[in-house]
Scaffold this active site. Structure first.
Site, PDB file in Angstrom:
ATOM      1  N   ARG A  50       0.851  -1.190   0.000  1.00 40.35           N
ATOM      2  CA  ARG A  50       0.000   0.000   0.000  1.00 40.35           C
ATOM      3  C   ARG A  50       0.884   1.237   0.000  1.00 40.35           C
ATOM      4  NH1 ARG A  50      -3.688  -1.278   5.159  1.00 40.35           N
ATOM      5  NH2 ARG A  50      -1.617  -1.740   5.963  1.00 40.35           N
ATOM      6  N   ASP A  52       1.413   5.450   0.022  1.00 38.66           N
ATOM      7  CA  ASP A  52       0.792   6.619   0.627  1.00 38.66           C
ATOM      8  C   ASP A  52       0.329   7.619  -0.436  1.00 38.66           C
ATOM      9  OD1 ASP A  52       1.169   5.723   3.209  1.00 38.66           O
ATOM     10  OD2 ASP A  52       3.021   6.853   3.532  1.00 38.66           O
ATOM     11  N   ARG A 199      10.766   6.846   2.857  1.00 38.43           N
ATOM     12  CA  ARG A 199      10.865   8.310   2.862  1.00 38.43           C
ATOM     13  C   ARG A 199      11.706   8.801   4.038  1.00 38.43           C
ATOM     14  NH1 ARG A 199       4.859  10.006   2.958  1.00 38.43           N
ATOM     15  NH2 ARG A 199       5.774  12.083   3.151  1.00 38.43           N
TER      16      ARG A 199
END
Length: 246
Positions: A50, A52, A199
């Site tokens: 999944r 973001d 990230r």
């Protein structure tokens, strides 16, 4: 009924992430709408990961049960692409075992993060790179990245939100490459990730790259298990789910 796997790309700019949500536009929501238009019944999909809000993919993988056994792999691919929006594209379709679930069978997920390391911005890359106008020392970034290889508790390098019960993850490789004078690629390979982990890895390595931290600081942050010690998160729009290996 046969189970089908698809490899597909999407531009995450106009999606509120991958996972289906009732009130906003998501990748899974648009994929399942297209499947319902093709097969005239609701169809549930299972994805390898999944992403973001704002994150892109060039090699996401999903699986679903196809109710029409007469369709070939090519027929399914063509039918889906004819019904998907312009920011999603199915690259490959293949038949898999009945219990295939890409989330659990993936052996490696590879993410690419792009940094536009230039004094001047390029507005045509603004949705796909992090514009960072300060000089980066990629040799030091590579030194810092070495501390992240292996199995560690990555709590400090993750995004606060739904808490994972297991915070250990395994990173098998991190490569930092200057693709051209002003474009840097950070390639992260691992089995699975905490939310925001890639990230956060990029943000912490950039902190090393500009000289604010010594490479050893990355290990200190990692071992602290404290998000407040971290450099935070790099912008979502520079991140791509590049490939899933099975």
């Amino acid at each position: 009924m046969r189970r089908v796997a698809i490899e597909f790309a999407y531009d995450g700019s106009d999606f509120f992430g991958y996972q289906r949500q009732n009130s906003v536009r998501t990748v899974q929501g648009e994929l399942e709408k297209a499947l319902e238009r093709v097969f005239k019944i609701p169809i549930q999909t299972y994805a390898a990961g999944r992403t973001d809000t704002g994150v892109h993919a060039t090699g996401q993988v999903a699986a679903f049960d196809c109710p029409n056994d007469k369709l070939s792999e090519s027929d399914i691919r063509n039918a889906l692409n004819a019904n998907l929006p312009k920011d999603i594209y199915v690259k490959k379709v293949w038949f898999v075992s009945d219990n295939f679930n890409p989330r659990y069978e993936a052996k490696c997920r590879i993410y690419h993060y792009f940094i536009l390391n230039s004094k001047m911005n390029d507005i045509f890359l603004r949705k796909y790179t992090w514009w960072f106008p300060y000089e980066l020392d990629i040799s030091k970034m590579r030194q810092g990245a070495k501390y992240l290889i292996g199995t560690h508790d990555f709590t400090a390098l993750s995004k606060k939100g739904e808490e994972d019960t297991r915070t250990e993850r395994t990173i098998t490789n991190i490569r930092i490459v200057r693709l051209r004078k002003n474009l840097i690629l950070v390639r992260v390979e691992g089995i699975s990730y905490l939310r925001g982990m890639v990230r956060s890895i990029v943000a912490n390595l950039v902190k090393v790259g500009i000289g604010s931290w010594e490479p050893e600081k990355v290990l200190e942050v990692l071992e602290s298990k404290d998000r407040s010690k971290s450099a935070g998160l790099a912008p979502a729009h520079g991140l791509f789910l590049y490939k899933v290996l099975f």
